[in-house]
Design an enzyme around this catalytic site. Structure first.
Site, PDB file in Angstrom:
ATOM      1  N   ASN A 109      -3.598   6.284  15.870  1.00  0.00           N
ATOM      2  CA  ASN A 109      -4.735   5.931  15.009  1.00  0.00           C
ATOM      3  C   ASN A 109      -5.142   4.492  15.288  1.00  0.00           C
ATOM      4  O   ASN A 109      -4.468   3.574  14.824  1.00  0.00           O
ATOM      5  CB  ASN A 109      -4.341   6.063  13.531  1.00  0.00           C
ATOM      6  CG  ASN A 109      -3.875   7.460  13.220  1.00  0.00           C
ATOM      7  OD1 ASN A 109      -4.571   8.427  13.505  1.00  0.00           O
ATOM      8  ND2 ASN A 109      -2.674   7.572  12.663  1.00  0.00           N
ATOM      9  N   GLY A 157       6.704  -1.732   6.387  1.00  0.00           N
ATOM     10  CA  GLY A 157       8.099  -2.163   6.456  1.00  0.00           C
ATOM     11  C   GLY A 157       9.005  -1.198   7.180  1.00  0.00           C
ATOM     12  O   GLY A 157       8.664  -0.034   7.402  1.00  0.00           O
ATOM     13  N   SER A 209      11.522   6.904  14.662  1.00  0.00           N
ATOM     14  CA  SER A 209      10.235   6.601  15.280  1.00  0.00           C
ATOM     15  C   SER A 209      10.534   6.283  16.752  1.00  0.00           C
ATOM     16  O   SER A 209      10.972   5.193  17.085  1.00  0.00           O
ATOM     17  CB  SER A 209       9.658   5.389  14.530  1.00  0.00           C
ATOM     18  OG  SER A 209       8.318   5.251  14.785  1.00  0.00           O
ATOM     19  N   LEU A 210      10.329   7.246  17.625  1.00  0.00           N
ATOM     20  CA  LEU A 210      10.791   7.146  19.018  1.00  0.00           C
ATOM     21  C   LEU A 210       9.724   6.481  19.907  1.00  0.00           C
ATOM     22  O   LEU A 210       9.965   5.445  20.517  1.00  0.00           O
ATOM     23  CB  LEU A 210      11.128   8.550  19.533  1.00  0.00           C
ATOM     24  CG  LEU A 210      11.703   8.639  20.931  1.00  0.00           C
ATOM     25  CD1 LEU A 210      13.074   7.989  21.026  1.00  0.00           C
ATOM     26  CD2 LEU A 210      11.779  10.097  21.387  1.00  0.00           C
ATOM     27  N   ASN A 211       8.597   7.114  20.029  1.00  0.00           N
ATOM     28  CA  ASN A 211       7.381   6.523  20.613  1.00  0.00           C
ATOM     29  C   ASN A 211       7.417   6.155  22.090  1.00  0.00           C
ATOM     30  O   ASN A 211       6.432   5.644  22.621  1.00  0.00           O
ATOM     31  CB  ASN A 211       6.928   5.293  19.807  1.00  0.00           C
ATOM     32  CG  ASN A 211       6.784   5.620  18.339  1.00  0.00           C
ATOM     33  OD1 ASN A 211       6.499   6.760  17.993  1.00  0.00           O
ATOM     34  ND2 ASN A 211       7.011   4.667  17.480  1.00  0.00           N
ATOM     35  N   CYS A 214       3.389   8.451   0.817  1.00  0.00           N
ATOM     36  CA  CYS A 214       3.951   7.562   1.827  1.00  0.00           C
ATOM     37  C   CYS A 214       4.211   6.217   1.142  1.00  0.00           C
ATOM     38  O   CYS A 214       3.305   5.599   0.596  1.00  0.00           O
ATOM     39  CB  CYS A 214       2.965   7.415   2.986  1.00  0.00           C
ATOM     40  SG  CYS A 214       3.559   6.317   4.270  1.00  0.00           S
ATOM     41  N   CYS A 244       6.217  -3.859  16.062  1.00  0.00           N
ATOM     42  CA  CYS A 244       5.749  -2.759  16.925  1.00  0.00           C
ATOM     43  C   CYS A 244       4.283  -3.024  17.304  1.00  0.00           C
ATOM     44  O   CYS A 244       3.460  -3.338  16.434  1.00  0.00           O
ATOM     45  CB  CYS A 244       5.867  -1.422  16.204  1.00  0.00           C
ATOM     46  SG  CYS A 244       7.539  -1.109  15.618  1.00  0.00           S
ATOM     47  N   CYS A 255      -1.118   6.573   9.557  1.00  0.00           N
ATOM     48  CA  CYS A 255       0.093   6.060  10.174  1.00  0.00           C
ATOM     49  C   CYS A 255      -0.220   4.844  11.047  1.00  0.00           C
ATOM     50  O   CYS A 255      -1.072   4.906  11.918  1.00  0.00           O
ATOM     51  CB  CYS A 255       0.636   7.194  11.023  1.00  0.00           C
ATOM     52  SG  CYS A 255       2.309   7.005  11.448  1.00  0.00           S
ATOM     53  N   CYS A 285       6.343  -6.685   7.802  1.00  0.00           N
ATOM     54  CA  CYS A 285       7.446  -6.091   8.561  1.00  0.00           C
ATOM     55  C   CYS A 285       7.850  -7.033   9.695  1.00  0.00           C
ATOM     56  O   CYS A 285       7.000  -7.697  10.289  1.00  0.00           O
ATOM     57  CB  CYS A 285       7.018  -4.743   9.143  1.00  0.00           C
ATOM     58  SG  CYS A 285       8.362  -3.894   9.993  1.00  0.00           S
ATOM     59  N   GLU A 288       0.834  -1.191   0.000  1.00  0.00           N
ATOM     60  CA  GLU A 288       0.000   0.000   0.000  1.00  0.00           C
ATOM     61  C   GLU A 288       0.879   1.255   0.000  1.00  0.00           C
ATOM     62  O   GLU A 288       1.945   1.275   0.614  1.00  0.00           O
ATOM     63  CB  GLU A 288      -0.917  -0.003   1.233  1.00  0.00           C
ATOM     64  CG  GLU A 288      -1.916  -1.140   1.188  1.00  0.00           C
ATOM     65  CD  GLU A 288      -2.869  -1.163   2.374  1.00  0.00           C
ATOM     66  OE1 GLU A 288      -2.531  -0.594   3.429  1.00  0.00           O
ATOM     67  OE2 GLU A 288      -3.945  -1.754   2.228  1.00  0.00           O
ATOM     68  N   CYS A 306       1.117  -1.173  15.616  1.00  0.00           N
ATOM     69  CA  CYS A 306       1.097  -1.064  14.153  1.00  0.00           C
ATOM     70  C   CYS A 306       0.445  -2.283  13.512  1.00  0.00           C
ATOM     71  O   CYS A 306       0.785  -3.425  13.840  1.00  0.00           O
ATOM     72  CB  CYS A 306       2.531  -0.920  13.656  1.00  0.00           C
ATOM     73  SG  CYS A 306       2.670  -0.996  11.865  1.00  0.00           S
TER      74      CYS A 306
HETATM   75  S1  SF4 Z   1       5.747   0.804  12.805  1.00  0.00           S
HETATM   76 FE1  SF4 Z   1       7.022   0.502  10.993  1.00  0.00          FE
HETATM   77  S2  SF4 Z   1       8.711  -0.724  11.787  1.00  0.00           S
HETATM   78 FE2  SF4 Z   1       7.083  -0.913  13.313  1.00  0.00          FE
HETATM   79  S3  SF4 Z   1       5.964  -2.772  12.701  1.00  0.00           S
HETATM   80 FE3  SF4 Z   1       4.957  -1.016  11.718  1.00  0.00          FE
HETATM   81  S4  SF4 Z   1       5.870  -0.918   9.696  1.00  0.00           S
HETATM   82 FE4  SF4 Z   1       7.218  -2.152  10.958  1.00  0.00          FE
END
Ligand code: SF4
Length: 346
Positions: free
Chosen positions: A297, A167, A221-223, A113, A124, A340, A120, A100, A127
């Protein structure tokens, strides 16, 4: 070994950089400038066949088409957001798998994007792509194909690319570096280095290499603002602790003189506390950076909630009052599952 030596029959021509294509042409008795002509047709006119390359000698076109295809991803589905004008494309790869890409209009710019892998491996917890696990890496041609395909759909020029789709881009390092360098090559897609951003969850060794191999921008991507919190949402922390990742980012900024963008997905009760405000301010003082706060989200079955608007504003105010460059980024494409952290295909 030079790339052209191992190009197999019917490889995608988008795999080759200009120098490799020139070398390949010379080795086949074709003129060196054929490569430049082909590049113009591929990247500026965005044609889908050698037959359309009308200023390339017929014999050269025949030789090229014996060995290469002009790759283009088939856009099989389009989802248009009624909320913000964004479009999510489902793009079919040669092996039938799909990825996508999301096209997002914003004030004065059009951003795509782009995905770097099918699925992936990073896992995370916030996600949706993580649920797919890693299926395979995309090739350079498939990464570029998303941009070329989306551009064909839009009259407005795509001005910005963010590698934040499906990914972990630095887990597919070589293909991604070749693709972003082709995006910014004046002889290829001619984008500005400042308008292409690669996002990583924090693969420390690749962050250090990144500044040497390309001039495009880096986002982390800190989070989470501490080790245990990061470990909870991003298992990659087991391999690359937060301190190591931040040290790599610092080296990157020293080497390139670029700032890093810190992406911070805000999850209610998880990483939006007053302690997080202070810790994020400390992290953001370690190297030149800007901060994007991204309200979470949710997707069906997701374990987290989006924070209340007041919590988002408090976090923003804390950082802005201390003179950090901070933005709240409300994701586009929420109603089409294109925001996202929401991308995933079967
Ligand atoms: S946030 Fe990015 S790195 Fe983490 S699982 Fe999703 S796609 Fe992969």
């Amino acid at each position: 070994m030079l790339l052209w030596l191992w190009v197999c029959p019917m490889d995608d021509i988008l795999e080759l950089g200009l120098i490799d294509l020139e070398t390949w042409c010379l080795a086949r008795g074709l003129k060196k400038f054929t490569a430049t002509q082909v590049f113009q047709w591929l990247y500026q006119k965005k044609v889908t066949s050698f037959a359309e390359m009308t200023n390339v000698a017929k014999q050269a076109r025949a030789v090229l088409s014996e060995h290469f295809i002009v790759g283009h991803l088939e856009i099989t589905e389009r989802y248009h957001s009624t909320q913000d004008g964004s479009t999510k494309f489902l793009m079919k790869l040669v092996d039938g798998r799909t990825v996508e890409s999301v096209l997002m209009p914003q004030k004065g710019r059009l951003t795509l994007c782009v995905s770097s892998q099918v699925g992936c491996a990073m896992g995370c917890t916030f996600c949706k792509t993580a649920e797919m696990k890693l299926v395979r890496n995309l090739t350079t041609a498939e990464i570029l194909g998303q941009l070329i395909g989306a551009q064909r759909e839009s009259e407005q020029r795509i001005s910005n690319v963010v590698m934040m789709g499906m990914g972990e881009p630095l887990h597919n390092y070589e293909a991604v570096i070749q693709a972003v360098n082709r995006m910014t090559d004046p002889k290829a897609l001619q984008m500005s280095n400042r308008k292409v951003t690669v996002s990583t969850v924090g693969l420390a060794p690749e962050i250090e290499r990144f500044g040497l191999d390309t001039r495009v921008k880096l986002a982390l991507s800190l989070n989470a603002t501490h080790e245990a919190g990061r470990l909870e949402v991003m298992p990659v922390t087991r391999k690359y602790p937060l301190d190591e990742v931040l040290a790599a980012c610092k080296k990157y900024t020293t080497l390139t003189k670029h700032r890093v963008t810190l992406e911070y997905v805000m999850m209610a009760g998880v990483n939006d506390t007053p302690e997080d405000h202070k810790r994020l301010a400390r992290i953001a003082s370690v190297f030149p950076c800007k901060i994007n706060l991204i309200p979470y989200n949710p997707f069906p079955g997701s374990p987290y909630q989006r924070p209340a608007e007041s919590s988002i504003m408090d976090f923003h105010k804390y950082l802005a009052d201390r003179h950090f460059q901070v933005n709240i980024r409300y994701s586009k494409g929420l109603d089409i599952m294109g925001a996202c952290g929401q991308l995933a295909t079967r």
